[in-house]
Design a protein around this motif. Structure first.
Motif, PDB file in Angstrom:
ATOM      1  N   UNK A  11       1.027 117.825 -15.848  1.00 36.67           N
ATOM      2  CA  UNK A  11       1.023 118.579 -14.601  1.00 36.67           C
ATOM      3  C   UNK A  11       1.177 120.058 -14.914  1.00 36.67           C
ATOM      4  N   UNK A  12       0.771 120.892 -13.987  1.00 35.66           N
ATOM      5  CA  UNK A  12       1.021 122.323 -14.132  1.00 35.66           C
ATOM      6  C   UNK A  12       1.054 122.924 -12.745  1.00 35.66           C
ATOM      7  N   UNK A  13       1.230 124.223 -12.664  1.00 36.90           N
ATOM      8  CA  UNK A  13       1.335 124.848 -11.368  1.00 36.90           C
ATOM      9  C   UNK A  13       0.484 126.103 -11.290  1.00 36.90           C
ATOM     10  N   UNK A  14       0.011 126.387 -10.073  1.00 38.15           N
ATOM     11  CA  UNK A  14      -0.615 127.673  -9.811  1.00 38.15           C
ATOM     12  C   UNK A  14       0.514 128.639  -9.500  1.00 38.15           C
ATOM     13  N   UNK A  25       2.330 125.721 -17.833  1.00 39.70           N
ATOM     14  CA  UNK A  25       1.296 124.698 -17.904  1.00 39.70           C
ATOM     15  C   UNK A  25       1.948 123.364 -18.247  1.00 39.70           C
ATOM     16  N   UNK A  26       1.839 122.431 -17.345  1.00 38.06           N
ATOM     17  CA  UNK A  26       2.453 121.132 -17.549  1.00 38.06           C
ATOM     18  C   UNK A  26       1.761 120.347 -18.660  1.00 38.06           C
ATOM     19  N   UNK A  27       2.439 119.574 -19.474  1.00 41.44           N
ATOM     20  CA  UNK A  27       3.888 119.364 -19.403  1.00 41.44           C
ATOM     21  C   UNK A  27       4.647 120.427 -20.187  1.00 41.44           C
ATOM     22  N   UNK A 292      10.653 134.625 -17.843  1.00 38.60           N
ATOM     23  CA  UNK A 292      10.547 133.515 -16.893  1.00 38.60           C
ATOM     24  C   UNK A 292      10.884 134.022 -15.500  1.00 38.60           C
ATOM     25  N   UNK A 293       9.875 134.054 -14.638  1.00 37.60           N
ATOM     26  CA  UNK A 293      10.048 134.429 -13.235  1.00 37.60           C
ATOM     27  C   UNK A 293      10.006 133.166 -12.375  1.00 37.60           C
ATOM     28  N   UNK A 294      10.544 133.215 -11.137  1.00 38.05           N
ATOM     29  CA  UNK A 294      10.480 132.034 -10.263  1.00 38.05           C
ATOM     30  C   UNK A 294       9.032 131.589 -10.056  1.00 38.05           C
ATOM     31  N   UNK A 295       8.784 130.301 -10.221  1.00 37.92           N
ATOM     32  CA  UNK A 295       7.435 129.759 -10.081  1.00 37.92           C
ATOM     33  C   UNK A 295       7.110 129.570  -8.603  1.00 37.92           C
ATOM     34  N   UNK A 296       5.978 130.114  -8.172  1.00 41.95           N
ATOM     35  CA  UNK A 296       5.561 129.987  -6.776  1.00 41.95           C
ATOM     36  C   UNK A 296       5.365 128.526  -6.388  1.00 41.95           C
ATOM     37  N   UNK A 297       4.720 127.765  -7.277  1.00 39.37           N
ATOM     38  CA  UNK A 297       4.440 126.348  -7.029  1.00 39.37           C
ATOM     39  C   UNK A 297       4.844 125.565  -8.270  1.00 39.37           C
ATOM     40  N   UNK A 298       5.623 124.522  -8.063  1.00 37.23           N
ATOM     41  CA  UNK A 298       6.043 123.718  -9.216  1.00 37.23           C
ATOM     42  C   UNK A 298       6.112 122.249  -8.823  1.00 37.23           C
ATOM     43  N   UNK A 406      -7.019 125.223 -12.048  1.00 34.16           N
ATOM     44  CA  UNK A 406      -8.379 124.730 -12.124  1.00 34.16           C
ATOM     45  C   UNK A 406      -8.568 123.502 -12.986  1.00 34.16           C
ATOM     46  N   UNK A 407      -7.516 123.066 -13.675  1.00 36.48           N
ATOM     47  CA  UNK A 407      -7.644 121.927 -14.589  1.00 36.48           C
ATOM     48  C   UNK A 407      -7.141 120.619 -14.008  1.00 36.48           C
ATOM     49  N   UNK A 408      -6.541 120.658 -12.819  1.00 38.03           N
ATOM     50  CA  UNK A 408      -5.933 119.499 -12.172  1.00 38.03           C
ATOM     51  C   UNK A 408      -4.706 119.005 -12.939  1.00 38.03           C
ATOM     52  N   UNK A 409      -3.839 118.310 -12.235  1.00 37.71           N
ATOM     53  CA  UNK A 409      -2.653 117.704 -12.839  1.00 37.71           C
ATOM     54  C   UNK A 409      -3.061 116.347 -13.397  1.00 37.71           C
TER      55      UNK A 409
END
Length: 521
Positions: A11-14, A25-27, A292-298, A406-409
């Motif tokens: 998984x990852x997040x935008x 970038x997950x994991x 490390x900044x707060x992630x908008x989407x996780x 763009x790579x999907x989880x």
């Protein structure tokens, strides 16, 4: 706890990243966990808030002292030592005297796991300590590696002469001017405890501690009181001339550096820079992450396991709260065959929970988070290969996609799965507590094991590793194409697991699943 099957889910997040911020970038359980500990409520982000008192001093003062003493083993010539959690093996030394050392380590003993070491936790704590007492925001980078033994006894001590102090700080990478400022920054908080240093605090002190400054918080009063002659800093004006180390250090350049720190703005800026350098002082073999900044989407709380004729897939999308009334939909596609429509199978959110943010996050403009949770029923025959989200802000703007840049989880396998529900079923009085995994297909696996990271305790603060073996569990009937294996674990015996990496060899292929904590949702 939050089960995350890294061997199952990619998984990852935008993320709307600040310039120079770490890309998630997950994991990536390191960045995932550091983000949570820095910006969500955690031991690191909560305990010291409001400059909370402990032992007639503050938690923040203890944390900042711990971080410096850990870093002080650094040798800039050899590139060894630094902030590497070697303090776990050093806190009984005379130069590290004080119950605050072990108390601080006990604050953190459940914070590490297989990916996040105690050194990163100590670094985060130092930054949290400063903001908790009203000081400046300091950027944080992760990736420190814990030492496995004590470092050299190189912490400067009050009875040493100026030349020794200059040499010590120079070895740590700080010149004389930086030494003066770093000592002033560190001594903005806390003081000298009489029981620990009876040859320094020679007068009776009702509280048992002689503070460095008249204020509790992180400010430049330690500087201004020194300059105007009102200081009661015992390392400046104490009756024991030999231990007036702050006086020797502060006056070593004719007070030029201290005078420059008389400006609160300058003090905060200089201290932020120096404390950041201090926590980033690591062995030359260690490369830290970007900031490390707060992630908008996780994506969080992911799990895939068989139940009732289908695969249950749980996932949560954490989004920074912005006051928008969002609608979030989760989509997924099959692993094999055809089941979903061309646009993908979809499911609406099951629930949305609001979560507070840490003080550090609030100072970065993050008021809180919304956790959008999903519970999808996945067809057993076709399974799931990847998923993504559509977010509609319902404000007239076009919906947008959150899909791992763009790579999907990606869910890379469904052969070895951690089963939280069957694990929970073993947690009943009088029973043996067990971690449970499901293995797909008729094949008999070999070497089903878990590498478990175990928390330290009040006497031995450092983590340890244990290998646990899974066996076929006849108490669970094979179902939905899965056979179930379990591993007993002494959760109730005072042993606290921090994470598990579960591995199995099936048809000569190795699969792995990472599970944080005790495996309980």
């Amino acid at each position: 706890m939050r089960p995350i099957s890294l061997g199952v889910f990619h998984l990852a997040t935008v993320v709307h990243l600040a310039l120079g911020a770490a890309v998630f970038n997950w994991p990536d359980p390191l960045l995932d966990g550091l983000d949570s500990q820095l910006y969500e409520p955690s031991s690191v982000s909560i305990i010291a808030v409001n400059c909370s008192e402990r032992d007639n001093s503050t938690v923040a003062a203890q944390w900042l002292r711990l971080a410096y003493h850990d870093m002080a083993t650094y040798n800039s010539t050899t590139g060894t030592g630094g902030l590497d959690a070697s303090i776990q093996f050093e806190f009984t030394r005379a130069q590290d005297v004080g119950r605050g050392m072990l108390e601080s380590l006990n604050d953190f003993f459940q914070s590490p796991n297989e990916y996040i070491g105690m050194a990163d936790v100590i670094g985060m704590a130092a930054i949290s300590a400063v903001v908790a007492c009203g000081g400046p925001v300091i950027p944080f980078r992760g990736g420190r590696i814990d030492a496995t033994e004590a470092g050299p006894a190189t912490v400067p001590e009050p009875q040493q002469d100026l030349a020794s102090h200059i040499a010590s700080f120079q070895a740590q990478g700080f010149n004389e001017t930086e030494m003066i400022a770093l000592v002033a920054c560190g001594h903005s908080l806390g003081g000298v405890r009489q029981v620990d240093f009876p040859l320094i605090v020679t007068d009776d002190v009702p509280t048992g501690i002689q503070t460095f400054a008249s204020t509790v918080g992180f400010d430049n009063r330690v500087v201004t009181e020194y300059l105007d002659g009102t200081t009661e800093n015992v390392l400046v004006v104490g009756s024991n001339i030999t231990t007036r180390s702050d006086f020797r250090i502060f006056s070593s350049d004719g007070n030029a550096t201290m005078q420059s720190l008389a400006s609160p703005e300058t003090f905060n800026k200089v201290c932020a820079d120096l404390i950041e350098r201090m926590v980033n002082t690591v062995p030359s073999t260690v490369t830290l992450t970007d900031i490390i900044e707060p992630l908008d989407f996780k994506v969080q709380d992911t799990s895939l396991y068989p139940q009732g004729g289908s695969l249950v897939f749980l996932a949560t999308l954490r989004i920074i709260e912005t006051g928008v009334n969002r609608t979030v939909t989760m989509f997924w596609k099959e692993r094999t065959g055809t089941f979903c429509p061309p646009a993908g199978c979809s499911i609406p959110v099951m629930q949305v929970l609001s979560e507070s943010s840490s003080l550090l996050a609030q100072l970065k403009g993050v008021a809180g988070f919304n956790r959008h949770s999903f519970n999808a029923s996945i067809d057993l025959a076709t399974s799931i290969s990847h998923f993504w989200f559509e977010v509609n802000n319902n404000d007239g703007s076009a919906p947008f996609i959150v899909n791992n840049n763009g790579a999907n989880y990606t869910i890379d396998q469904d052969v070895l799965v951690y089963d939280p529900q069957r694990t929970l079923a073993t947690f009943v009085p009088g029973s043996v507590e067990r971690l449970v995994v499901g293995i797909k297909g008729p094949s008999v696996p070999t070497n089903v094991t878990a590498l478990t990271t175990v928390a330290g305790n009040e006497t031995v603060p450092f983590t340890t590793k244990a290998i646990n073996t899974f066996e076929l569990d006849s108490s669970f009937t094979p179902t939905d194409g899965y056979t179930f294996y379990s591993s007993p674990f002494d959760f109730a015996g005072g042993v606290i697991p921090l994470s598990h990496t579960i591995r199995a060899t099936i048809n000569e292929t190795e699969y792995s699943v990472w599970v944080p904590g005790d495996g309980v949702l």
